[in-house]
Every structure is written in C-alpha cells, then in structure tokens.
Design a protein around this motif. Structure first.
Motif, PDB file in Angstrom:
ATOM      1  N   SER A  23       0.833  -1.206   0.000  1.00 57.49           N
ATOM      2  CA  SER A  23       0.000   0.000   0.000  1.00 57.49           C
ATOM      3  C   SER A  23       0.872   1.263   0.000  1.00 57.49           C
ATOM      4  O   SER A  23       2.093   1.176   0.006  1.00 57.49           O
ATOM      5  CB  SER A  23      -0.929  -0.037   1.220  1.00 57.49           C
ATOM      6  N   PRO A  38      -4.300  -2.112  -5.399  1.00 56.64           N
ATOM      7  CA  PRO A  38      -4.602  -1.824  -3.993  1.00 56.64           C
ATOM      8  C   PRO A  38      -5.216  -3.009  -3.276  1.00 56.64           C
ATOM      9  O   PRO A  38      -5.091  -3.141  -2.062  1.00 56.64           O
ATOM     10  CB  PRO A  38      -5.577  -0.648  -4.054  1.00 56.64           C
ATOM     11  N   ASN A  39      -5.872  -3.875  -4.045  1.00 57.25           N
ATOM     12  CA  ASN A  39      -6.473  -5.053  -3.412  1.00 57.25           C
ATOM     13  C   ASN A  39      -6.616  -6.164  -4.457  1.00 57.25           C
ATOM     14  O   ASN A  39      -7.165  -5.932  -5.532  1.00 57.25           O
ATOM     15  CB  ASN A  39      -7.851  -4.697  -2.822  1.00 57.25           C
ATOM     16  N   HIS A  95      -9.388  -3.212   9.681  1.00 53.16           N
ATOM     17  CA  HIS A  95      -8.254  -4.129   9.479  1.00 53.16           C
ATOM     18  C   HIS A  95      -7.710  -4.659  10.803  1.00 53.16           C
ATOM     19  O   HIS A  95      -7.981  -4.109  11.867  1.00 53.16           O
ATOM     20  CB  HIS A  95      -7.127  -3.405   8.731  1.00 53.16           C
ATOM     21  N   HIS A  96      -6.853  -5.672  10.646  1.00 46.87           N
ATOM     22  CA  HIS A  96      -6.114  -6.246  11.783  1.00 46.87           C
ATOM     23  C   HIS A  96      -5.229  -5.170  12.429  1.00 46.87           C
ATOM     24  O   HIS A  96      -4.806  -4.222  11.758  1.00 46.87           O
ATOM     25  CB  HIS A  96      -5.257  -7.428  11.279  1.00 46.87           C
ATOM     26  N   LYS A 120      -1.620  -3.734  11.019  1.00 43.18           N
ATOM     27  CA  LYS A 120      -1.475  -2.983   9.769  1.00 43.18           C
ATOM     28  C   LYS A 120      -0.713  -1.688  10.064  1.00 43.18           C
ATOM     29  O   LYS A 120      -1.068  -0.952  10.984  1.00 43.18           O
ATOM     30  CB  LYS A 120      -2.852  -2.689   9.162  1.00 43.18           C
ATOM     31  N   ASP A 153      -0.349   1.063   8.142  1.00 44.55           N
ATOM     32  CA  ASP A 153      -0.792   2.340   7.592  1.00 44.55           C
ATOM     33  C   ASP A 153      -2.297   2.549   7.754  1.00 44.55           C
ATOM     34  O   ASP A 153      -3.066   1.601   7.870  1.00 44.55           O
ATOM     35  CB  ASP A 153      -0.399   2.446   6.103  1.00 44.55           C
ATOM     36  N   SER A 171      -6.286   2.604   4.617  1.00 41.85           N
ATOM     37  CA  SER A 171      -5.779   1.517   3.773  1.00 41.85           C
ATOM     38  C   SER A 171      -5.668   1.976   2.319  1.00 41.85           C
ATOM     39  O   SER A 171      -6.335   2.924   1.889  1.00 41.85           O
ATOM     40  CB  SER A 171      -6.747   0.334   3.836  1.00 41.85           C
ATOM     41  N   GLY A 172      -4.826   1.270   1.567  1.00 45.40           N
ATOM     42  CA  GLY A 172      -4.697   1.560   0.136  1.00 45.40           C
ATOM     43  C   GLY A 172      -6.019   1.360  -0.586  1.00 45.40           C
ATOM     44  O   GLY A 172      -6.364   2.109  -1.517  1.00 45.40           O
ATOM     45  N   THR A 173      -6.771   0.367  -0.156  1.00 46.50           N
ATOM     46  CA  THR A 173      -8.074   0.100  -0.773  1.00 46.50           C
ATOM     47  C   THR A 173      -9.023   1.280  -0.566  1.00 46.50           C
ATOM     48  O   THR A 173      -9.727   1.700  -1.492  1.00 46.50           O
ATOM     49  CB  THR A 173      -8.682  -1.178  -0.158  1.00 46.50           C
ATOM     50  N   VAL A 212      -9.286  -9.228   9.568  1.00 47.84           N
ATOM     51  CA  VAL A 212      -8.234  -9.354   8.547  1.00 47.84           C
ATOM     52  C   VAL A 212      -8.292  -8.084   7.686  1.00 47.84           C
ATOM     53  O   VAL A 212      -7.539  -7.145   7.924  1.00 47.84           O
ATOM     54  CB  VAL A 212      -8.391 -10.646   7.709  1.00 47.84           C
ATOM     55  N   ALA A 213      -9.200  -8.029   6.716  1.00 46.89           N
ATOM     56  CA  ALA A 213      -9.306  -6.839   5.854  1.00 46.89           C
ATOM     57  C   ALA A 213     -10.753  -6.698   5.393  1.00 46.89           C
ATOM     58  O   ALA A 213     -11.285  -7.602   4.736  1.00 46.89           O
ATOM     59  CB  ALA A 213      -8.376  -6.978   4.655  1.00 46.89           C
ATOM     60  N   PHE A 257      -6.532 -13.240  -1.424  1.00 50.65           N
ATOM     61  CA  PHE A 257      -5.740 -12.401  -2.329  1.00 50.65           C
ATOM     62  C   PHE A 257      -4.955 -13.225  -3.361  1.00 50.65           C
ATOM     63  O   PHE A 257      -4.466 -12.672  -4.345  1.00 50.65           O
ATOM     64  CB  PHE A 257      -4.744 -11.547  -1.525  1.00 50.65           C
TER      65      PHE A 257
END
Ligand code: NDP
Ligand SMILES: O=C(O)C1=N[C@H](C(=O)O)C[C@H](O)C1
Length: 255
Positions: free
Chosen positions: A86, A112-113, A141-142, A145, A147, A150-152, A202-203, A228
């Motif tokens: 990310s 990103p995902n 998220h967990h 993480k 950042d 999230s990038g998503t 998780v995400a 993923f």
C-alpha cells in the motif's frame, strides 16, 4: 519439478517473503505448476538474490516506506513487478509511470487489493457514487497494519470522487460543525474515510451510500489472506504481456 516440454516455467521472486502476505504468496507460487519460485527476499537481505536467480517477475508485499525503492530497482534490472504494497497516492503512481517511459517490455501492476470481491466492491462504489449524494468509507483491518487509511480505501475514495466529478455532483451534504478533530474521519478526495484497527479482523471495507429516504451499504470481507492469492497469480501470469503501468486488477479481469 520436471518442466513440461515447450512451456518454460515463469521465474518469480518475492519481496517481503516472510511477511503475512509474502509467505502466502511464496506458497501459492510454489504450488503453481507453471511458476517457479526462484528467490525469496526479506528485509536486510540482498535484492540481487532476485536478479542472480533470473527472476522475470517480482511480487512485492513489503511496506510503504521501501516499496518505491524496490520498484525502481526492479525497473532498473528489467524485471516486471506485481505490487500489492500500500501507500500509492497519485504522485507515486505518476513517478512509476515516468520511470517506465524509457523502458520496453517491462510491466508494473500496482493493485490496492487483489481480492476479487474487493475489486467488485470498488467498481460498485464508483457506480453508486453517480446516484448517491452522500458517500462514506469505513475500512476495518487487523491491528498490525502499519498504515491508515488503507490503500483500498484511498483507491475507492478516488474512484468515488472521479465518478462524482463526471456526474457533476457538487459537495456532499454535510452541515456538521465538528467539535473534535477526527470526528468526521479523514478526507480523501473529499470523501470521509474512517479507519478501524481491531483484533480478530483481517481486511474489510464498507462503503455507505445515502440519498433521500434510503441508504445502500456495499461491504467486502477478506476473512483469510487466501482471498488475495488468485488475484496475485493472475497478475503474475499476465504481466509479461502487459508492458507499462497497470493500476488495479480491473483490466486483468475483463472477460
Ligand atoms: N494489495 C493487496 O491485496 C494487499 C496488500 N497488502 C499490503 O501489503 C503490505 C504488506 O502487508 P503484510 O504482509 O501484512 O505486512 P508484513 O509486515 O507482515 O510483511 C512485510 C514484510 O516485508 C519485509 N520487508 C520490509 N522491508 C523490506 C525490504 N526493503 N525488502 C524486502 N522485504 C522487506 C518485512 O520484514 P520485517 O518484518 O523484518 O521488517 C516483512 O517480512 C502492506 O502494505 C499491506 O497494506 C496486504 C494485503 C493485501
Ligand atoms: O494491510 C492489509 O492487511 C491490507 N492492505 C491493503 C490495503 O491497504 O488496502 C489491502 C487489504 O485491505 C489488506
């Protein structure tokens, strides 16, 4: 493993190989009949292990602080890169595009995902954004993480903003006078984004869409990082046929 005649295995190296994602990617590549896991590199290890091993494709799941150096190195070595890490904003994406300009035949996919459901969730959010004046993102998220957001979430917000501009929608309705910084989340391209970090997760991401008298919630959950892997392998298999920069899995999934 004996190599089938006439179809050489695609040689793959993994950066961040001992991480949560990298370790799963190593197992997935190792288990694929058409792929050869030739190098696994983690922090403090020699990047040249990758080129010495003759990797044609690198998969990067490291962290936002180091990923740009890794991508630059891959491009300099003439190695294509599938990047899941990310931290890619518009400026970083433009930089990678510039790096690729003088090259020929090198591909970089930045996604990103990689979960199919997340790709669809982002597409559905962009579609909904044309019709719903209020849009907000909650990403969950967990707790390990590194950042936030999230990038998503960043990618989703940009897609929503783009759709809103195209539909000529004005600012979102919001008369709030916030008495506490952060109460309305962070703004990414004017879209409010709220980040939750919680043991057991998780995400996950929810996109809340609102208009008069109704709301629509678009939710995606990755309960396991296995979600993923099909996307990562798809990008690895396609990248040599896709020189230049590809953002997201959307074009790879087109039927
Ligand atoms: N696009 C997608 O679908 C997904 C993206 N991600 C993203 O992937 C990234 C990694 O996530 P996750 O696996 O959970 O993180 P982890 O911290 O578990 O793994 C990162 C790994 O990278 C290693 N590393 C750090 N610096 C380097 C370097 N310079 N060269 C090689 N390896 C390095 C770390 O080593 P050490 O621990 O020793 O520092 C660690 O083993 C994050 O940015 C995350 O957001 C995650 C899931 C899905
Ligand atoms: O760190 C993670 O776990 C994830 N990172 C990516 C992101 O920042 O969006 C993808 C997914 O959400 C999992």
């Amino acid at each position: 493993m004996s190599e089938p005649v006439g179809s050489p295995l695609l040689r793959v190296g993994v950066l961040g190989a001992r991480g949560r994602m990298g370790s799963q990617v190593c197992r997935a590549v190792d288990g694929a009949e058409d792929l050869d896991l030739v190098a696994m590199v983690d922090e403090g290890e020699w990047l040249f292990n990758i080129s010495d091993a003759g990797a044609q494709v690198v998969v990067d799941f490291t962290n936002p602080d180091v990923v740009m150096d890794n991508v630059r190195w891959c491009i300099d070595q003439g190695i294509s890169a599938v990047v899941g890490t990310s931290g890619f904003d518009a400026a970083r994406i433009e930089t990678v595009r510039e790096w690729l300009k003088p090259t020929e035949g090198i591909g970089v996919v930045i996604a990103p995902n990689f979960a199919i459901g997340a790709v669809l969730m982002m597409q559905f959010a962009a579609t909904a954004a044309q019709y719903f004046p209020s849009m907000e993102i909650i990403e969950l998220h967990h707790p390990n993480k590194v950042d936030a957001p999230s990038g998503t979430a960043v990618h989703t917000a940009s897609a929503i903003a783009q759709a809103r501009r195209k539909a000529a929608l004005g600012p979102m309705p919001d008369a709030t006078k916030s008495s506490l910084d952060g109460a309305r989340g962070a703004r990414v391209d004017e879209v409010p984004v709220h980040s939750v970090r919680m043991a057991g997760l998780v995400a996950h991401q929810e996109v809340l869409c609102g208009t008069e008298g109704e709301t629509l919630t678009i939710r995606h959950d990755s309960y396991d990082r296995a979600s993923f892997m099909p996307g990562v392998l798809l990008a690895v298999r396609q990248i040599l046929g896709r020189p230049g920069l590809t953002i997201g899995l959307d074009s790879l999934l087109e039927r």
